[in-house]
Design a protein around this motif. Structure first.
Motif, short mmCIF file in Angstrom:
data_model
loop_
_atom_site.label_atom_id
_atom_site.label_comp_id
_atom_site.label_asym_id
_atom_site.label_seq_id
_atom_site.Cartn_x
_atom_site.Cartn_y
_atom_site.Cartn_z
N ILE A 147 -60.37 4.43 -27.96
CA ILE A 147 -59.73 5.23 -29.00
C ILE A 147 -60.54 6.50 -29.30
N LYS A 148 -61.72 6.61 -28.71
CA LYS A 148 -62.51 7.83 -28.86
C LYS A 148 -62.05 8.88 -27.85
N ASN A 149 -61.26 8.46 -26.91
CA ASN A 149 -60.96 9.30 -25.77
C ASN A 149 -59.54 8.97 -25.30
N THR A 150 -58.57 9.20 -26.20
CA THR A 150 -57.23 8.68 -25.93
C THR A 150 -56.40 9.62 -25.07
N THR A 151 -55.49 9.02 -24.34
CA THR A 151 -54.53 9.84 -23.58
C THR A 151 -53.13 9.30 -23.85
#
Ligand SMILES: Nc1nc2c(ncn2[C@@H]2O[C@H](COP(=O)(O)OP(=O)(O)OP(=O)(O)O)[C@@H](O)[C@H]2O)c(=O)[nH]1
Ligand SMILES: [Mg+2]
Length: 305
Positions: free
Chosen positions: A155-159
């Motif tokens: 969730i720190k690096n969502t796509t």
């Protein structure tokens, strides 16, 4: 609504160890902050419903407390609540963090969802933690061995692709349905009052240390949404020991001011108003977390309806 014949809808329980990232994942999937998130385990205490609606179906997420084992007090409620979420769900999403200390902790969750005999799938969380990356393949193998494919998320690096993959899988495991279960415009069935209480509890969890946040509950005394010039909210912060009072208040009232300021800002955003009046009052109820009647008053009671 197109393609009625393949329409799916149902309750999807979110099951995992405490702190695995369940609430973060639900908020991300429904694109709204409904369930509170903190860095401490056992943040979520009772089930929180989050809704995602699209043409293919409606997912009613049930965010649950993390799995704990206890036979008494508030922790026993947390355990029963998580077990009851499993019972109440049509299908389950096992949330498995790569930062878990031992693979057994993830195996335990896989065993629980398998035992339920309900359709389930797994999502690996916290995949951005590079120092734990070596565990991803091991966990992927474990999930495969137990009959599910392993989706991964950070969730720190969502796509958008990750989100769609997970939502497609959620809909896939749900039963066919004639129609959505809830209004498709809604993100949650929670009412404003309980979201406000949870926001305040989140700020208490973040600000306070050791056992204090675990022996703390939040209860609205008065909620006047139509007050002029702004909504007025009076809330009790209930603590389990007299000695916690100066800690919650803090030096020069620093802690309670911080909790109030942070909560007020978030409540204003959530209620979409410029200003709310928020009054926090610290109340001691000795050992409420070990007392069934006191817990019931705070709604820490299994609601099987
Ligand atoms: N680095 C990283 N941290 C995450 C991720 N997802 C969640 N977290 C963090 O993990 C902590 C716990 O997240 P929550 O969503 O509250 O976890 P939970 O499983 O709901 O926890 P409980 O309600 O206590 O059982 C928070 O500090 C989150 O910010 C992720 O993908 N990457
Ligand atoms: Mg949670």
């Amino acid at each position: 609504m197109s393609n009625r014949e393949n329409y799916k809808a149902g309750f999807l329980g979110i099951i995992g160890q405490p702190n695995a990232g369940k609430s973060s994942l639900m908020n991300y999937l429904i694109r709204e902050k409904i369930s509170i998130v903190t860095s401490k385990p056992q943040t979520t205490r009772r089930r929180i419903l989050g809704l995602h609606s699209e043409t293919a179906g409606q997912v009613v997420f049930i965010d649950a407390p993390g799995i704990v084992k206890s036979t008494s007090g508030l922790n026993s409620f947390l355990q029963k609540e998580a077990e009851d979420v499993i019972r109440a769900s049509d299908a389950l999403m096992a949330v498995l963090s790569i930062s878990e200390d031992s693979i057994e902790r993830n195996q335990e969750i896989i065993d629980m969802v398998t035992k339920s005999r309900k359709p389930w799938f797994a999502v690996m969380t916290k995949t951005d933690l590079t120092d734990k990356a070596h565990r991803i393949n091991l966990l992927r193998e474990l999930i495969k061995k137990n009959g599910s494919s392993a989706l991964a998320v950070s969730i720190k690096n969502t796509t958008d692709e990750d989100r769609k993959l997970i939502l497609d899988e959620c809909i896939k495991v749900l039963p066919k349905a004639e129609a959505p279960l809830y209004d498709t415009e809604l993100f949650t069935t929670e009412n404003v009052k309980s979201i406000v209480e949870e926001i305040i509890r989140e700020k208490c969890f973040e600000t306070l240390e050791f056992e204090v946040p675990y022996q703390l509950a939040v209860q609205t005394r008065k909620f006047d949404e139509d007050a002029k010039p702004c909504p007025k909210i009076f809330v009790d912060i209930i603590i389990g020991k007299e000695t916690h009072k100066p800690i919650v208040i803090g030096k020069g009232a620093a802690n309670i001011k911080k909790i109030g300021a942070e909560a007020r800002e978030e409540i204003q955003k959530m209620m979409d108003v410029d200003k709310v009046y928020l009054e926090l009052n610290v109340v001691v109820k000795n050992n409420w977390f070990e007392n069934a009647t006191a817990m019931k008053e705070l709604k820490y009671v299994i609601n099987t309806k």
